[in-house]
Design a protein around this motif. Structure first.
Motif, short mmCIF file in Angstrom:
data_model
loop_
_atom_site.label_atom_id
_atom_site.label_comp_id
_atom_site.label_asym_id
_atom_site.label_seq_id
_atom_site.Cartn_x
_atom_site.Cartn_y
_atom_site.Cartn_z
N ASP A 52 -5.65 -1.69 -6.94
CA ASP A 52 -4.81 -0.50 -6.85
C ASP A 52 -3.45 -0.75 -7.50
O ASP A 52 -2.90 0.11 -8.18
N LEU A 53 -2.91 -1.95 -7.29
CA LEU A 53 -1.62 -2.31 -7.88
C LEU A 53 -1.70 -2.29 -9.41
O LEU A 53 -0.79 -1.80 -10.09
N ALA A 95 4.39 0.56 -3.30
CA ALA A 95 4.05 -0.20 -4.50
C ALA A 95 5.00 0.09 -5.65
O ALA A 95 5.27 -0.78 -6.48
N ASP A 96 5.53 1.31 -5.71
CA ASP A 96 6.43 1.65 -6.82
C ASP A 96 7.70 0.82 -6.78
O ASP A 96 8.24 0.45 -7.83
N GLU A 155 0.80 -1.22 0.00
CA GLU A 155 0.00 0.00 0.00
C GLU A 155 0.83 1.27 0.00
O GLU A 155 0.38 2.30 -0.47
N LYS A 205 -0.60 3.20 -14.97
CA LYS A 205 -0.10 4.58 -15.00
C LYS A 205 1.38 4.65 -15.36
O LYS A 205 1.85 5.61 -15.96
N LEU A 206 2.12 3.62 -14.98
CA LEU A 206 3.56 3.57 -15.28
C LEU A 206 3.85 2.95 -16.64
O LEU A 206 5.01 2.78 -17.01
N ARG A 246 -1.78 1.31 -10.66
CA ARG A 246 -0.44 1.90 -10.60
C ARG A 246 0.42 1.43 -11.77
O ARG A 246 1.16 2.21 -12.37
#
Length: 285
Positions: free
Chosen positions: A93-94, A65-66, A62, A100-101, A97
């Motif tokens: 959520d993972l 994660a990055d 949480e 988005k990357l 993310r």
């Protein structure tokens, strides 16, 4: 590529062939270690998969994660989840993310408690909203889950109750002092969940209410679903407070209206057959 791989519910061999192939070609493999657990430890998984696993606790997933997604755009990284990858919203959520990357992802599904509860004979399409029952403390005793169970029952639906797991939790004192000292893991039992429900029923009666669920409502206790020592027990809510189901993980079902076939199946697991014959609150279609 980021792989989200479901591990199933039992032991190391419950992973799918597709999932195992993905794990073996990944450079880094994380094991999610807070929403559920298998009946075997990390070492048994590593031996079977032929890969070193990195434990990923709630804090890492949480808040960091990055770092988990680092280099997933140039190499394969796997995130292993007991049951199915989307049994918990954290994993959505993972995925967001990763998108988005610009990291592609692939989900490899497996059995979860959400569908494996059918092992007791209750039909999956007769279940309403799933609820979580949390550990009460001396100062915090929420009852909102009871309202959801009552609503399901009013609609004739069964309720799957997922029971609380406390992993890597800090005491209030250690939390306030910033000490990274964690309490031993705790897993709610069917007995504890039943006791909390019985306490709520008593509270509601003292408030002049007539609860939809009573001590005689038929329930089902399940332990280690999917494992070789799986255990199922059916009976009244009162009986669930004392039934012996052994080691975790446990789940509890509060029944709604039952089809005769569902009732016949539940009788296979009855703590006491008379609880079905004499039960005044039993509902059948």
């Amino acid at each position: 590529m980021l792989y989200l791989v479901g591990l199933g519910l039992g032991d190391a061999k419950d992973i799918t062939v597709k999932g195992l192939e993905a794990v073996r070609r990944c450079r880094r493999v994380y094991l999610e270690a807070y929403t559920s657990v298998l009946t075997v430890g990390k070492e048994a998984l590593e031996e079977f998969y032929g890969k070193e696993l990195i434990l990923a606790d709630r804090e890492m997933v949480e808040q960091e994660a990055d770092s988990l997604l680092k280099e997933a755009d140039v190499c394969d990284v796997a995130f292993l989840v007991v049951g199915d990858p989307f049994g918990a919203t954290t994993h959505s959520d993972l995925v967001l993310r990763a998108v988005k990357l610009g990291i592609p992802y692939k989900v490899i599904h497996n059995a979860s408690i959400m569908n494996a509860v059918g092992c007791c004979g209750l039909q999956l399409y007769n279940f309403g909203e799933t609820v979580s029952i949390v550990f009460w403390t001396d100062t915090w005793k929420p009852e909102s889950f009871f309202d959801k169970i009552e609503k399901n029952r009013q609609n004739g639906m069964h309720t799957l109750c997922l029971l609380d797991i406390k992993m890597k939790e800090q005491s209030l004192e250690n939390l306030m002092k910033g000490r990274k000292i964690y309490e031993p893991p705790r897993y709610m039992s069917v007995n504890q969940a039943a006791e909390q429900l019985l306490a709520i029923i008593q509270n509601r009666r003292l408030q002049g209410e007539k609860p939809e669920i009573t001590e005689n409502t038929i329930c089902v206790g399940l332990a280690r679903v999917g494992a070789s020592d799986e255990k199922i027990a059916s009976g009244t809510l009162q009986q669930m407070a004392t039934v012996e189901l052994g080691a975790p993980l446990h789940s509890l079902i509060v029944t709604g209206t039952m089809h005769p076939l569902e009732l016949e199946m539940l009788k296979l697991f009855s703590v006491d057959s008379s609880s079905f014959e004499n039960n005044a609150c039993q509902r059948t279609t």
